[in-house]
Design an enzyme around this catalytic site. Structure first.
Site, short mmCIF file in Angstrom:
data_model
loop_
_atom_site.label_atom_id
_atom_site.label_comp_id
_atom_site.label_asym_id
_atom_site.label_seq_id
_atom_site.Cartn_x
_atom_site.Cartn_y
_atom_site.Cartn_z
N ARG A 63 35.95 47.90 48.74
CA ARG A 63 36.81 49.21 49.20
C ARG A 63 37.47 49.69 47.70
NH1 ARG A 63 36.40 46.75 53.88
NH2 ARG A 63 36.58 45.01 52.47
N THR A 64 38.21 48.74 47.22
CA THR A 64 38.97 49.42 46.04
C THR A 64 37.98 50.00 44.83
OG1 THR A 64 40.29 47.38 46.18
CG2 THR A 64 40.52 48.61 44.21
N LYS A 92 29.23 36.72 24.50
CA LYS A 92 28.82 36.17 23.27
C LYS A 92 30.26 35.65 22.61
CE LYS A 92 25.76 40.16 22.52
NZ LYS A 92 25.83 41.41 21.85
N ARG A 113 40.05 45.17 37.45
CA ARG A 113 40.41 44.20 38.63
C ARG A 113 40.05 42.62 38.07
NH1 ARG A 113 39.02 43.53 45.05
NH2 ARG A 113 40.97 44.85 44.96
N HIS A 146 48.93 44.06 43.47
CA HIS A 146 47.85 45.18 43.70
C HIS A 146 48.45 46.41 43.86
CE1 HIS A 146 44.31 46.74 44.97
NE2 HIS A 146 43.75 45.80 45.91
#
Ligand code: NCD
Length: 329
Positions: A63-64, A92, A113, A146
């Site tokens: 959803r986000t 790397k 996120r 959030h």
């Protein structure tokens, strides 16, 4: 404290006050309304057609991610994405901050996120120290925060209580894994900006809401109650916000030690809920809300996820200062 006129990074639920919350909710409604017509949508899409965004989502998201991606599309922003750090130069040995700085060379906005807490905040600090800073939006940081979900949840509550005077004076239940649920932590924090809200935290003791949130509520004289038993409080609630067990954060299978089935809603529990109450869930759900509940007019979680797209478009619009152009469409 952030003023209502500008927004740059969106990192922390603490950065919002009532006037910016109201302002973002109003802007969300304006965008949602303008987008109802083809002309409105095309006009919206021209507003930020000169901008590019990077969606850096190294923790699972449906959803986000999709709502940020579509919010960008609504405003005409082109997006690129990294969803698996093993495909970036981090593998790397490049530091995450060097990667973020690299993204900022190519885009005008970074949405991120991460499983770890604090990375969006550190990235925003890095941006503040370089020549061409780009705004950073925290789309979920570990168990902690959030903020954009909290904003869309505020919008859903305000909208749901539109005919009942908004969020002020409502009794709002928060149920589930309140300790590690970042959505509920951010939303509970924002409730201090509303008048005479009462919060009811319904959770097994080991997963109750954190002391940091309670301290903030105490400091602002927000009334709250903690309970283990849903049935005792259900008839009093104007809204119930249900969350799932956040077992991805388990360190020793602690979620298996509790009977989480007590913290769920089915047709029987619905009978105890007020007729005009609102039932919310940030989703994804497991068994906390039975699919039979979906048909009930009080079930607001599908609308809530769609609201996420409009609120995220509003947040991005505000960051780029295009509110007046939107009003003029
Ligand atoms: C939430 C999250 O990622 O914290 N989901 C979301 O953003 N809608 C809730 C969850 O995963 O339980």
């Amino acid at each position: 404290m952030q003023n209502t006129d500008t927004l740059f990074h969106v990192i922390d639920h603490k950065q919002f006050n009532r006037s910016i919350l109201d302002n973002l909710c109003n802007l969300t409604t304006v965008i949602r309304t303008k987008a109802k017509s083809r002309e409105g949508l095309l006009a919206l899409r021209s507003l930020l057609a000169d901008k590019r965004a990077m969606l850096y989502f190294t923790q699972p998201s449906t959803r986000t991610f999709l709502s940020f991606n579509t919010a960008c599309q609504i405003l005409g922003i082109q997006t690129s994405e990294i969803r698996d750090p093993s495909t970036s130069s981090e593998i790397k040995g490049e530091s995450l901050l060097d990667s973020i700085r690299t993204f900022s060379s190519y885009v005008d906005l970074i949405v991120m996120r991460t499983l770890e807490e604090g990375i969006a905040a550190t990235s925003a600090n890095l941006m503040n120290s370089i020549e061409r800073p780009v705004p950073i939006i925290n789309a979920g940081s570990g168990k902690d925060q959030h903020p954009t979900q909290a904003l869309l949840d505020v919008y859903t509550l305000e909208h749901g209580f539109e005919k009942r005077g908004g969020i002020d004076k409502k009794v709002i239940g928060m149920m589930g894994d309140l300790k590690r649920g970042r959505t509920v932590r951010s939303l509970s924090y924002l409730m201090k900006h509303y008048h005479n809200v009462k919060l009811v935290f319904i959770a097994p003791p080991a997963f109750q809401i954190g002391e940091d949130i309670k301290k903030e509520l105490d400091a602002h004289e927000v009334e709250y109650l903690e309970t283990e038993t849903l049935e005792d409080v259900l008839p009093e609630l104007d809204a119930l916000y249900v969350t799932r067990m956040q077992d991805e954060h388990d360190t020793h299978n602690e979620s298996k030690a509790v009977d989480f089935s007590r913290y769920s809603i089915g047709i029987e529990e619905l009978k105890l809920l007020k007729q005009d109450a609102i039932l919310m869930h940030p989703l994804p759900r497991r068994d906390e809300i039975h699919p039979d509940v979906d048909k009930d007019p009080r079930a607001m979680y599908w609308r809530q996820e769609r609201n996420g797209m409009w609120m995220r478009a509003a947040i991005i619009a505000k960051i780029f200062g295009i509110e007046a152009s939107i009003q003029n469409i």
